[in-house]
Write a protein that holds these residues in place. Structure first.
Motif, PDB file in Angstrom:
ATOM      1  N   GLU A 100      -9.110   7.193   4.062  1.00 40.23           N
ATOM      2  CA  GLU A 100      -9.268   7.803   2.892  1.00 40.23           C
ATOM      3  C   GLU A 100      -8.775   6.580   1.785  1.00 40.23           C
ATOM      4  O   GLU A 100      -9.024   6.320   0.656  1.00 40.23           O
ATOM      5  CB  GLU A 100      -8.429   9.119   2.680  1.00 40.23           C
ATOM      6  CG  GLU A 100      -8.962  10.156   3.594  1.00 40.23           C
ATOM      7  CD  GLU A 100      -8.854  10.051   5.130  1.00 40.23           C
ATOM      8  OE1 GLU A 100      -7.849   9.122   5.500  1.00 40.23           O
ATOM      9  OE2 GLU A 100      -9.677  10.612   5.871  1.00 40.23           O
ATOM     10  N   LYS A 101      -7.489   5.970   2.180  1.00 44.38           N
ATOM     11  CA  LYS A 101      -6.928   4.984   1.419  1.00 44.38           C
ATOM     12  C   LYS A 101      -7.898   3.892   1.077  1.00 44.38           C
ATOM     13  O   LYS A 101      -8.004   3.190  -0.188  1.00 44.38           O
ATOM     14  CB  LYS A 101      -5.732   4.309   1.757  1.00 44.38           C
ATOM     15  CG  LYS A 101      -4.409   5.228   1.538  1.00 44.38           C
ATOM     16  CD  LYS A 101      -3.005   4.522   2.080  1.00 44.38           C
ATOM     17  CE  LYS A 101      -1.951   5.472   1.952  1.00 44.38           C
ATOM     18  NZ  LYS A 101      -0.805   4.675   2.326  1.00 44.38           N
ATOM     19  N   ASN A 102      -8.769   3.472   2.182  1.00 45.84           N
ATOM     20  CA  ASN A 102      -9.744   2.519   1.877  1.00 45.84           C
ATOM     21  C   ASN A 102     -10.525   2.834   1.043  1.00 45.84           C
ATOM     22  O   ASN A 102     -11.023   1.969   0.123  1.00 45.84           O
ATOM     23  CB  ASN A 102     -10.308   2.067   3.339  1.00 45.84           C
ATOM     24  CG  ASN A 102      -9.471   1.225   4.433  1.00 45.84           C
ATOM     25  OD1 ASN A 102      -9.126   0.140   3.904  1.00 45.84           O
ATOM     26  ND2 ASN A 102      -9.704   1.395   5.733  1.00 45.84           N
ATOM     27  N   GLN A 126       0.639  -1.206  -0.012  1.00 45.60           N
ATOM     28  CA  GLN A 126       0.169   0.144   0.047  1.00 45.60           C
ATOM     29  C   GLN A 126       0.778   1.294  -0.242  1.00 45.60           C
ATOM     30  O   GLN A 126       0.470   2.281  -0.250  1.00 45.60           O
ATOM     31  CB  GLN A 126      -1.073   0.019   1.193  1.00 45.60           C
ATOM     32  CG  GLN A 126      -0.401   0.152   2.458  1.00 45.60           C
ATOM     33  CD  GLN A 126      -1.409   0.364   3.583  1.00 45.60           C
ATOM     34  OE1 GLN A 126      -2.291   1.128   3.477  1.00 45.60           O
ATOM     35  NE2 GLN A 126      -1.265  -0.491   4.655  1.00 45.60           N
ATOM     36  N   ASN A 127       2.199   1.238   0.309  1.00 46.76           N
ATOM     37  CA  ASN A 127       3.078   2.355   0.214  1.00 46.76           C
ATOM     38  C   ASN A 127       3.808   2.561  -0.854  1.00 46.76           C
ATOM     39  O   ASN A 127       4.748   3.332  -0.816  1.00 46.76           O
ATOM     40  CB  ASN A 127       3.869   2.048   1.540  1.00 46.76           C
ATOM     41  CG  ASN A 127       3.115   2.172   2.789  1.00 46.76           C
ATOM     42  OD1 ASN A 127       2.009   2.995   2.848  1.00 46.76           O
ATOM     43  ND2 ASN A 127       3.655   1.439   3.767  1.00 46.76           N
ATOM     44  N   ASN A 134       4.538   2.671  -5.524  1.00 46.63           N
ATOM     45  CA  ASN A 134       3.627   2.831  -6.769  1.00 46.63           C
ATOM     46  C   ASN A 134       4.071   1.642  -7.456  1.00 46.63           C
ATOM     47  O   ASN A 134       4.829   0.764  -7.083  1.00 46.63           O
ATOM     48  CB  ASN A 134       4.162   4.264  -7.189  1.00 46.63           C
ATOM     49  CG  ASN A 134       5.816   4.142  -7.394  1.00 46.63           C
ATOM     50  OD1 ASN A 134       6.431   3.254  -7.806  1.00 46.63           O
ATOM     51  ND2 ASN A 134       6.389   5.407  -7.127  1.00 46.63           N
ATOM     52  N   LEU A 154     -10.537   5.298  -1.356  1.00 52.14           N
ATOM     53  CA  LEU A 154      -9.990   5.246  -2.555  1.00 52.14           C
ATOM     54  C   LEU A 154     -10.061   3.994  -3.355  1.00 52.14           C
ATOM     55  O   LEU A 154     -10.325   3.828  -4.636  1.00 52.14           O
ATOM     56  CB  LEU A 154      -8.842   6.156  -2.728  1.00 52.14           C
ATOM     57  CG  LEU A 154      -8.159   6.071  -4.022  1.00 52.14           C
ATOM     58  CD1 LEU A 154      -9.072   7.026  -4.881  1.00 52.14           C
ATOM     59  CD2 LEU A 154      -6.748   6.660  -3.764  1.00 52.14           C
ATOM     60  N   VAL A 155      -9.618   2.847  -2.750  1.00 51.58           N
ATOM     61  CA  VAL A 155      -9.395   1.756  -3.322  1.00 51.58           C
ATOM     62  C   VAL A 155     -10.664   1.087  -3.547  1.00 51.58           C
ATOM     63  O   VAL A 155     -10.850   0.561  -4.780  1.00 51.58           O
ATOM     64  CB  VAL A 155      -8.636   0.678  -2.436  1.00 51.58           C
ATOM     65  CG1 VAL A 155      -8.595  -0.642  -2.842  1.00 51.58           C
ATOM     66  CG2 VAL A 155      -7.151   1.143  -2.312  1.00 51.58           C
ATOM     67  N   HIS A 178      -6.264  -0.918   4.634  1.00 48.63           N
ATOM     68  CA  HIS A 178      -5.302   0.144   4.516  1.00 48.63           C
ATOM     69  C   HIS A 178      -5.125   0.920   5.919  1.00 48.63           C
ATOM     70  O   HIS A 178      -5.824   0.866   6.520  1.00 48.63           O
ATOM     71  CB  HIS A 178      -5.441   1.034   3.416  1.00 48.63           C
ATOM     72  CG  HIS A 178      -5.450   0.254   2.108  1.00 48.63           C
ATOM     73  ND1 HIS A 178      -6.338  -0.509   1.624  1.00 48.63           N
ATOM     74  CD2 HIS A 178      -4.308   0.248   1.112  1.00 48.63           C
ATOM     75  CE1 HIS A 178      -6.038  -0.944   0.548  1.00 48.63           C
ATOM     76  NE2 HIS A 178      -4.955  -0.767   0.267  1.00 48.63           N
ATOM     77  N   ASN A 179      -3.785   1.711   5.875  1.00 47.35           N
ATOM     78  CA  ASN A 179      -3.723   2.533   6.973  1.00 47.35           C
ATOM     79  C   ASN A 179      -4.351   3.788   7.360  1.00 47.35           C
ATOM     80  O   ASN A 179      -4.405   4.441   8.530  1.00 47.35           O
ATOM     81  CB  ASN A 179      -2.273   2.811   7.106  1.00 47.35           C
ATOM     82  CG  ASN A 179      -1.647   3.577   6.049  1.00 47.35           C
ATOM     83  OD1 ASN A 179      -2.121   3.973   5.178  1.00 47.35           O
ATOM     84  ND2 ASN A 179      -0.360   3.484   5.980  1.00 47.35           N
ATOM     85  N   THR A 180      -5.265   4.272   6.379  1.00 44.60           N
ATOM     86  CA  THR A 180      -6.015   5.221   6.400  1.00 44.60           C
ATOM     87  C   THR A 180      -7.481   5.080   5.793  1.00 44.60           C
ATOM     88  O   THR A 180      -7.600   4.199   4.988  1.00 44.60           O
ATOM     89  CB  THR A 180      -5.732   6.474   5.846  1.00 44.60           C
ATOM     90  OG1 THR A 180      -5.806   6.628   4.465  1.00 44.60           O
ATOM     91  CG2 THR A 180      -4.251   6.987   6.472  1.00 44.60           C
ATOM     92  N   ASN A 195     -15.316  -0.942   5.498  1.00 46.07           N
ATOM     93  CA  ASN A 195     -15.189  -1.253   4.127  1.00 46.07           C
ATOM     94  C   ASN A 195     -16.346  -2.131   3.623  1.00 46.07           C
ATOM     95  O   ASN A 195     -17.016  -1.736   2.578  1.00 46.07           O
ATOM     96  CB  ASN A 195     -14.083  -1.881   3.991  1.00 46.07           C
ATOM     97  CG  ASN A 195     -12.460  -1.190   4.195  1.00 46.07           C
ATOM     98  OD1 ASN A 195     -12.571   0.157   4.202  1.00 46.07           O
ATOM     99  ND2 ASN A 195     -11.534  -1.882   3.895  1.00 46.07           N
TER     100      ASN A 195
END
Length: 173
Positions: free
Chosen positions: A58-60, A11-12, A14, A62-63, A54-56, A89
């Motif tokens: 926002e990331k959850n 997740q960290n 690219n 977005l995915v 994920h660790n935030t 989620n």
């Protein structure tokens, strides 16, 4: 399946940082787009898509939102089911896809509580269901699906078949 591969926290990273990593079978890590392309070729395959936590938030989000859009764009909504350990989620997916099968993995909630949030499957470990065998019938009486994981012995397989679960996840098909 796991969040770390070859020492990299996925997740960290690219894409350039992970594109050449090899899976256990020697294949390169595929893009989700590639998986959807292969799924589209099939008339019988069902993708069980697990959203990792994920660790935030926002990331959850977005995915989840990105994957759901890609599935929409590919016209594959009827070929995908969803699972996650993170309850928020699951609720987000169920709200966006009320017709979809969404399963909660964490094992800390009763079936009726899940169904109230649009989550239509309990997808619990064998240890959780052994501690709460009544949840199998409770879920099924509510019209929910019951999956148990990870069942890897013949004795376990026979036990869960006898308990009447709908699906069994195993490492030894």
């Amino acid at each position: 399946h796991d969040g770390v591969m070859s020492g990299k926290t996925i997740q960290n990273c690219n894409y350039d940082e992970v594109k050449d990593l090899k899976l256990g079978n020697g294949e390169k890590l595929p893009l989700f787009e590639d998986i959807l392309t292969e799924l589209k070729k099939s008339k019988v395959t069902k993708l069980i898509l697990e959203f990792k936590t994920h660790n935030t938030r926002e990331k959850n989000n977005l995915v989840i939102d990105t994957a759901l859009k890609m599935i929409d764009d590919a016209g594959l909504n009827d070929m995908v089911e969803y699972i996650a350990f993170d309850y928020e989620n699951c609720k987000r997916i169920a709200a966006a896809r009320p017709e979809a099968m969404v399963g909660y993995l964490n094992g800390d909630r009763k079936p009726a509580d899940l169904l109230a949030d649009g989550i239509r499957s309990i997808d619990y470990s064998s240890g959780t269901l052994a501690s709460h065998p009544e949840w199998i019938k409770d879920a099924q009486n509510l019209g929910m699906i019951v999956n148990v994981w990870t069942v890897n012995s013949d004795n376990e397989l026979m036990k869960w078949l006898g308990e009447g679960v709908d699906y069994i996840t195993t490492d030894n098909p």
